[in-house]
Design an enzyme around this catalytic site. Structure first.
Site, PDB file in Angstrom:
ATOM      1  N   THR A  54      -5.923 -25.376 -70.883  1.00 58.02           N
ATOM      2  CA  THR A  54      -5.086 -26.521 -70.540  1.00 58.02           C
ATOM      3  C   THR A  54      -3.664 -26.104 -70.186  1.00 58.02           C
ATOM      4  OG1 THR A  54      -6.400 -27.810 -72.084  1.00 58.02           O
ATOM      5  CG2 THR A  54      -4.330 -28.761 -71.371  1.00 58.02           C
ATOM      6  N   VAL A  55      -3.012 -25.416 -71.095  1.00 59.58           N
ATOM      7  CA  VAL A  55      -1.597 -25.083 -70.881  1.00 59.58           C
ATOM      8  C   VAL A  55      -1.455 -23.959 -69.857  1.00 59.58           C
ATOM      9  CG1 VAL A  55       0.528 -24.304 -71.979  1.00 59.58           C
ATOM     10  CG2 VAL A  55      -0.991 -25.879 -73.186  1.00 59.58           C
ATOM     11  N   LYS A 147       2.404 -22.755 -81.927  1.00 63.47           N
ATOM     12  CA  LYS A 147       3.096 -23.260 -83.117  1.00 63.47           C
ATOM     13  C   LYS A 147       2.623 -22.565 -84.388  1.00 63.47           C
ATOM     14  CE  LYS A 147       1.577 -26.459 -85.348  1.00 63.47           C
ATOM     15  NZ  LYS A 147       0.580 -27.347 -84.802  1.00 63.47           N
ATOM     16  N   GLU A 172       9.858 -22.251 -76.804  1.00 64.95           N
ATOM     17  CA  GLU A 172      10.206 -23.679 -76.660  1.00 64.95           C
ATOM     18  C   GLU A 172       9.011 -24.601 -76.826  1.00 64.95           C
ATOM     19  OE1 GLU A 172      13.500 -25.314 -75.782  1.00 64.95           O
ATOM     20  OE2 GLU A 172      12.105 -26.603 -76.827  1.00 64.95           O
ATOM     21  N   ILE A 179       9.493 -31.712 -75.489  1.00 61.13           N
ATOM     22  CA  ILE A 179      10.882 -31.966 -75.919  1.00 61.13           C
ATOM     23  C   ILE A 179      11.600 -30.632 -76.063  1.00 61.13           C
ATOM     24  CG2 ILE A 179      12.362 -32.965 -77.695  1.00 61.13           C
ATOM     25  CD1 ILE A 179      10.203 -34.892 -78.420  1.00 61.13           C
ATOM     26  N   GLY A 230      -8.762 -37.865 -77.638  1.00 60.58           N
ATOM     27  CA  GLY A 230      -8.420 -36.446 -77.712  1.00 60.58           C
ATOM     28  C   GLY A 230      -7.121 -36.149 -78.440  1.00 60.58           C
ATOM     29  N   LYS A 248       5.978 -27.791 -88.240  1.00 60.71           N
ATOM     30  CA  LYS A 248       7.064 -27.945 -87.277  1.00 60.71           C
ATOM     31  C   LYS A 248       8.399 -28.133 -87.993  1.00 60.71           C
ATOM     32  CE  LYS A 248       3.959 -30.042 -83.912  1.00 60.71           C
ATOM     33  NZ  LYS A 248       3.337 -31.335 -83.603  1.00 60.71           N
ATOM     34  N   GLY A 346       0.185 -32.073 -74.550  1.00 58.90           N
ATOM     35  CA  GLY A 346      -0.360 -32.337 -73.230  1.00 58.90           C
ATOM     36  C   GLY A 346      -0.109 -31.176 -72.287  1.00 58.90           C
TER      37      GLY A 346
END
Lengths: 476, 476
Positions: A54-55, A147, A172, A179, A230, A248, A346
């Protein structure tokens, strides 16, 4: 948030002449030529990407789309040279750039001296850690969206960086997806002192809470909906238990306060105990419930933190953060209150954050200070004062109010108000105590005493009210 | 926003051992020593500050307080060498650093070759422009907080920069004070495409609207309150007329879309026509009213923009932005929706933004691309489609609804609903039309026709509804 606001109609008759009469293109040329003075004919930055999902796919797409602009902006061409995936024969949902090699062998990238930047978007903390450490050892810059890896190994990575003066490291995308909270923490606050940060930093649970609040769904219905869309993993424990938010929060605490806390030490309550009833009471109080991670400087020596559902007033900027959206609010000496709201996950939000890191590295921006040096010698503490919402389930009996009063008095818990919805069942009712500002430990002790009483059904649920002046405001 | 959330109690018995067992200090040292490899013994950056008032004083205070950290972070000492003020004999509300010279003569700074960074916080557009241009000519870096100057002369400054390859220019504090919106526009979106930006970008009017909404104040009472608290200028026209917001919107449009618009061409409606009545109707509709600057890509060729009061729904992140706080929301392809909320003015928020520029320059971060190159060849258009709120004041008469219907039909304005508060005076009543999504020009024509009718008292007021799906949502 708002999906689309206004649509505009192009009316050529009302076109301004400004764009032809003002030197906009010149200005653009100006800076690019300015950049070129120092960056003419800079070598192409060759990327090796670990992860073609995905990323990774999002990153490749953006680089392909924006390659001319990135060259203009950084002086370097940015080229995806190799992508390492689990199964190279699998069809990708993006176009592999011509000349780009898809491999299953880590070393095809790590041993390739022409690749000077590694992007790790494969996830996990074992192979990913190896890849990051080896890439740094080879003097390659590293960008990651991982993460779990950052939460687990950031101190060790920073130590590694010390031994690799040629390599840079950016992450990031690892916290709150789109964000730019890492860069904000590093770039907006060097002259400031952060007092507190609080945030909605898990999209799955915020989606569920929104669905319970606005859609009147039960916990189970909300979870099913989150799974179908999802937002929830097959095993949703990390999300609904608050543990993802805690990971986080730990990273953000390091950036905000320079303090490194063992995750396990941060008090963590998820959303599993919340019921529709709590949203009814929250509405009665004029606000809603959000899962919030909070870290706060207690004094010059100490920082406290927790993850918990919290009652949030309707004029709080966190209260209108709905769905899978994330938000972080920072309270500081200079800037007072700063809030960043955006997509926490996402494909494109996360890829965009990786791209910002890649572009910054290609531009040659200097390593940001990893965190505020004020953390040196700080300690972590695990208790705090707050206004609390305490919900008690009960079987109707005589003397409940007296016993509540006695127990609260015994533990120094001052009661602000007692809320009671219409009772529909005498054996399965609930009421809510709202306290004045009291220590968490006192509330814990009172809750434990309540649970001993015959009329008290099951565990007592309590959560902080996210504004200490709320009781005062409600009393006016 | 929220002033204080929770206060925490330090309980030493519950202290975590993490800070002693994990290598936090090592990590800090790691990066600083890493930085030192490339930045050891770098020369002191000597600053000349023009302006020793509110913002200038804040900058000096922060530099004094953080000098050790800045040295660690950038490799350079940062020293305030000279401050140029109108009256050097006047007592300052900050401590002038030892060795710092206070002068009234611009050239004492401009001709001093040892000063390599100029901070312009004197305001105005004549002397300030001279100072900025001369400083750039001499190869000095320039940081400014001067919105008026940027709005008026940014293209010319960028042209000047082209001739001064040694000098850099930063203006973070010039738009929305403490919100890092310039840097965000430049750093968060290089791989993205911005579709729309909308913002509450004037603190004075947002304070007044909040006071009218939450405090039930009249326009005049709200203005008096804003003046008393220093949010309104002696002549509040620039604020209440929307012109200050328009200047900022123009700068943001340049960053977001690369388009340079003549300010005068952007449709601008202030808050002077708003009455308590409008807030009553907004409440009836479930939302509130905000003064918003909006700019939107209409298609690949054109951008439209306006400043106007807007009806904002309660689930919009702008709706909970109250008081003198500012907010900017960006809608883009990758990040979808990103919102930045913070202090738009004030000593420390503004000084903090200048400090971030100063630190970035001292770190040697490269010149950011001034704006998205997508602006090349774009044109500005001045019409848009929206759901509109139209308020008509009237003297009661027969046939009003029929005539409204006829006029709206004639101009293709589809009516969604007609709202009517209880009528207290037959000669001074008002009702509100909410339209479906229609072109602005059609609404203008209908308003003009309404104003011709006998029963219509005074001008017709209209404003956009800031969510095109609002009518649909309300119809469910």
């Amino acid at each position: 948030m708002r999906k689309a606001l206004l649509s505009f109609l192009a009316v050529s008759a009302t076109c301004s002449n400004a764009f032809t009469s003002l030197p906009q293109n010149r200005a653009f040329t100006a800076t690019s030529s300015k950049s070129s003075l120092s960056m003419a004919d800079l070598p192409v930055r060759k990327l090796g990407i670990f992860g073609g999902g995905t990323v990774g796919g999002g990153i490749v797409e953006i680089i392909q789309k924006k390659q001319d602009y990135f060259k203009e902006l950084t002086g370097h061409g940015i080229e995806v040279a190799k992508i390492c995936v689990r199964d190279a024969s699998k069809k990708r949902d993006f176009d592999v750039p011509s000349g780009c090699i898809v491999t299953e062998n880590y070393d095809d990238i790590l041993d390739d001296d022409s690749i000077d930047m590694v992007v790790e978007v494969m996830g996990g903390t074992t192979d990913a850690k190896d890849v990051v450490f080896k890439a740094l050892s080879k003097g390659k810059d590293v960008v990651t969206a991982n993460k779990a890896l950052i939460a687990k190994d950031l101190p060790e990575i920073e130590e590694k960086l010390e031994q690799c003066p040629g390599a840079e490291f950016r992450y990031e995308a690892a916290v709150c997806g789109g964000i730019p909270i890492i860069r904000s923490m590093q770039s907006d606050f060097p002259g400031d002192d952060i007092d507190m940060l609080s945030g909605i930093i898990n999209g799955c649970t915020n989606f569920m809470l929104t669905s319970m609040d606005k859609g009147g769904k039960s916990y189970d219905e909300a979870l099913a909906e989150a799974s179908a869309l999802g937002y929830a993993e097959a095993d949703p424990t990390l999300d609904v238990g608050g543990f993802d938010a805690r990971s986080k929060l730990r990273i953000l605490m390091r950036l905000a306060f320079g303090i490194d806390v063992d995750e396990e030490d941060i008090a963590c309550r998820g959303i599993t105990e919340l019921s529709k009833l709590d949203f009814d009471y929250a509405k009665m109080m004029g606000g809603t419930i959000k899962l919030v991670g909070v870290a706060k400087k207690v004094d010059e020596e100490s920082v406290a933190a927790f993850v918990s559902p919290c009652y949030v007033t309707s004029d709080d900027s966190l209260s209108s953060v709905n769905g899978a959206t994330n938000a972080v609010e920072v309270i500081s000496s200079n800037l007072q209150s700063s809030t960043y709201i955006g997509q926490g996950a996402g494909r494109y939000p996360t890829a965009n954050s990786c791209i910002n890191d890649i572009v910054a590295l290609a531009k040659g921006d200097k390593a940001p200070m990893p965190f505020n040096p004020f953390g040196k010698g700080k300690k972590f503490v695990n208790s705090y004062d707050s206004v609390f919402y305490i919900r008690l389930s009960y079987t109707d009996a005589l003397g409940i109010t007296r016993q509540c009063g006695e127990i609260c008095e015994k533990h120094g818990v001052s009661i602000h108000s007692i809320l009671q919805n219409p009772v529909t069942s005498k054996t399965d009712a609930a009421f809510v105590l709202v306290t004045e500002k009291v220590p968490l430990d006192s509330v814990k002790k009172a809750a434990s005493d309540f649970e001993e009483l015959d009329w008290c059904n099951g565990p007592v649920f309590y959560m902080p009210v996210l504004r200490e002046d709320w009781v005062e405001a409600m009393s006016v």
